[in-house]
Design an enzyme around this catalytic site. Structure first.
Site, mmCIF file in Angstrom:
data_model
loop_
_atom_site.group_PDB
_atom_site.id
_atom_site.type_symbol
_atom_site.label_atom_id
_atom_site.label_comp_id
_atom_site.label_asym_id
_atom_site.label_seq_id
_atom_site.Cartn_x
_atom_site.Cartn_y
_atom_site.Cartn_z
ATOM 1 N N GLY A 94 -0.935 10.329 16.844
ATOM 2 C CA GLY A 94 -0.100 11.223 17.736
ATOM 3 C C GLY A 94 0.548 10.439 18.723
ATOM 4 N N SER B 33 -5.211 9.784 19.282
ATOM 5 C CA SER B 33 -4.776 8.171 19.497
ATOM 6 C C SER B 33 -3.528 7.944 19.145
ATOM 7 C CB SER B 33 -5.845 7.434 18.257
ATOM 8 O OG SER B 33 -5.405 7.819 17.127
ATOM 9 N N LYS B 34 -3.097 6.716 19.556
ATOM 10 C CA LYS B 34 -1.715 6.366 19.282
ATOM 11 C C LYS B 34 -1.160 6.382 17.818
ATOM 12 C CE LYS B 34 0.575 2.228 21.254
ATOM 13 N NZ LYS B 34 0.098 0.926 21.783
ATOM 14 N N ARG B 35 -2.234 5.863 17.107
ATOM 15 C CA ARG B 35 -1.845 5.969 15.700
ATOM 16 C C ARG B 35 -1.489 7.231 14.986
ATOM 17 N NH1 ARG B 35 -1.651 3.180 11.406
ATOM 18 N NH2 ARG B 35 -2.701 3.258 9.533
#
Length: 460
Positions: free
Chosen positions: A259, A255-257
């Site tokens: 990686g 996920s963006k959070r």
RNA sequence: GGCGCCAUCGUCUAGUGGCCUAGGACACAGGGCUUUCAUCCCUGUAAUCAUGGGUUCGAAUCCCAUUGGCGUCACCA
């Protein structure tokens, strides 16, 4: 008798944001499988959720595929015989098949309505009679009427048998048994007349004659739902392969959070698409000869669906970095590297002369992990405090070297003398010329730049 | 919580009953080369194969249980 069925595989991204690295991962395996068997790689745009639709997202997906060299054979932009390739343009098809399901008793109209808070509310509790008793309107006569009604509060929902075993066959994991009680009666047609993913994917995969489905693991739970739909339609379900999903270092879904999921990030950092692909190929699959570095062509040659492992891999950017550096120093000629850099730095004029300097380029080649590292190597970047008086002395000493004698050995001789006299070490000299303690071999770097530019740089 | 999937060094993995006192790669540590930093080369640390039971002459490999991780339970895909 050999299987003469055409190989047709697809990815089905939805245009809801930036192109996701996970989509590229899926694309890679599907693409490789298609190419290996002289089949078709298809991109179908699943744009049935208008609330999440992002303008330009579809185009970004195609740009990303092109960048990676995973250009598809059929899609909205390369229309083949199975179009349209956007689900929003196939609504009449879903309406038709929803009606089929209703006619055969496998789906029903159910009354849903928004409550005061704007939340969707199901008035049916799975009981259609109750739904109709609380409804503000009569159920539509058919799908046609439903989709033509404005402010429609009815949906089409699939009917799931109670307490039946349903067996499903994942080509990577084997047979998996579910009880139909665990299959929720899925909404197939939303009140806006658009299908949900589940109706869309089954109808389209069948109509587009998709021969093998390679999709991410998170679809495993809806596998029985899809199987049921295939059975209702009387269609044969293609073999399905659920590939493991990419993970963050903490093992959660990438996920963006935690990686970098946006393909654009990798491009902007200066990763090479072929290095990313090579790295991705190593996740969940391994080369039969345990090779780690190989081209896309070699991957296509060696790739076999049977070798895909079900274990979810952690996406390790550090190893990707290593691989990218390896590609830069071992898989690119100097000319190729120059082209990549010129292209990468097309808006940064100040590095152009360095890129076009063969000697400088050579010096940087073993020192870059990404193309983005190049500017840090050649440009002045003040990180250390520099004794300006001392710097001036170094410059004056260097100035005495004649234009003809300006080469790395003479420069280094000059350095040695200077370091002895001033009792300083190399890092001090590096800081004076680059702003940092370390960097490109200084005498070589200065020789490559020439006397004039080197002196100028020491005068800053 | 229900259901499902998964389980070999920190990470990616090799391994499909004896070749494994578990091999490779990244990372890390040390050394060599060297005019800094890299590259390159060498060496090393690191998995009692999640745990516990079986099956077998023999198990990382087969079976069961447990534990843990993850996924999924939307008019999102």
């Amino acid at each position: 008798m050999a299987d003469t069925k055409k190989i047709r595989v697809r990815i089905a991204p939805s245009p809801t944001g930036f192109p996701h690295i996970g989509t590229i991962y899926q694309a890679l395996f599907n693409f490789a499988f298609a190419k290996k068997h002289k089949g078709k790689f298809i991109v179908r745009i699943e744009d049935t959720d208008r609330t999440r639709f992002v303008e330009g997202a579809e185009n970004a997906i195609f740009q990303a595929l092109d960048w990676f060299g995973l250009t598809e054979d059929e899609s909205p932009r390369f229309v083949g015989d199975y179009g349209p390739y956007r689900q929003s343009e196939r609504l009449d098809l879903y309406h038709k098949y929803a009606q089929v399901l209703i006619d055969e008793g496998h789906a029903e109209f159910v009354y849903y309505k928004k409550d005061e808070a704007g939340q969707k509310k199901d008035y049916s509790d799975g009981n259609n009679e109750k739904a109709q008793s609380v409804a503000d309107s009569k159920p539509p006569k058919n799908v046609q009427e439903m989709v033509e009604t404005e402010n429609n509060d009815w949906i089409v929902r699939m009917i799931v048998p109670k307490d039946e075993k349903i067996e499903v066959d994942d080509q990577i994991r084997g047979k998996i048994e579910f009880n139909t009680n665990e299959v929720n009666p899925q909404v197939l047609l939303k009140s806006d007349g658009f299908p949900t993913y589940h109706l869309g994917v089954v109808v389209d995969d069948h109509l587009m004659e998709i021969s093998h489905v390679l999709r991410a693991e998170e679809w495993l739970s809806s596998f029985p739902k899809h199987k049921l739909l295939y059975d209702y339609f009387g269609w044969e379900m293609p073999p399905v392969f659920h590939t493991a999903t990419l993970r963050n270092p903490d093992k959660s879904k990438l996920s963006k959070r935690h990686g970098h999921t946006n393909v654009e990030w990798y491009r902007l950092e200066g990763f090479l698409p072929e290095a990313i692909l090579n790295y991705l190929a190593l996740l969940g699959w391994s080369h039969p000869e345990e090779k780690e570095v190989f081209s896309l062509d070699e991957f296509i040659d060696k790739f076999d669906l049977k070798d895909i492992r079900p274990i979810p891999p952690v996406f390790d950017v550090v190893k990707l970095m290593w691989m990218n550096g390896l590609y830069i120093r071992e898989r690119l000629t100097l000319e190729e590297l120059r082209d990549r850099l010129l292209n990468f730095y097309s808006t940064l004029r100040e590095v152009e002369s360095y890129i076009n300097n063969d000697k400088v380029l050579e010096l940087t080649k073993t020192r870059m992990e990404t193309l983005g590292d190049f500017k840090k190597l050649v440009l002045w970047s003040p990180e250390e405090t520099v004794d300006t008086a001392l710097k001036a002395e170094l410059r004056d000493g260097l100035e005495k070297i004649s234009e003809n004698d300006w080469n790395k050995d003479v420069i280094f001789g000059n350095f040695k003398k200077f370091m002895e006299e001033k009792n300083v070490k190399m890092p001090v000299l590096y800081a004076m010329f680059t702003g940092r303690k370390h960097g490109l071999p200084l005498p070589d770097f200065m020789a490559a730049l020439g006397k004039k530019e080197s002196i100028e740089r020491l005068s800053l």
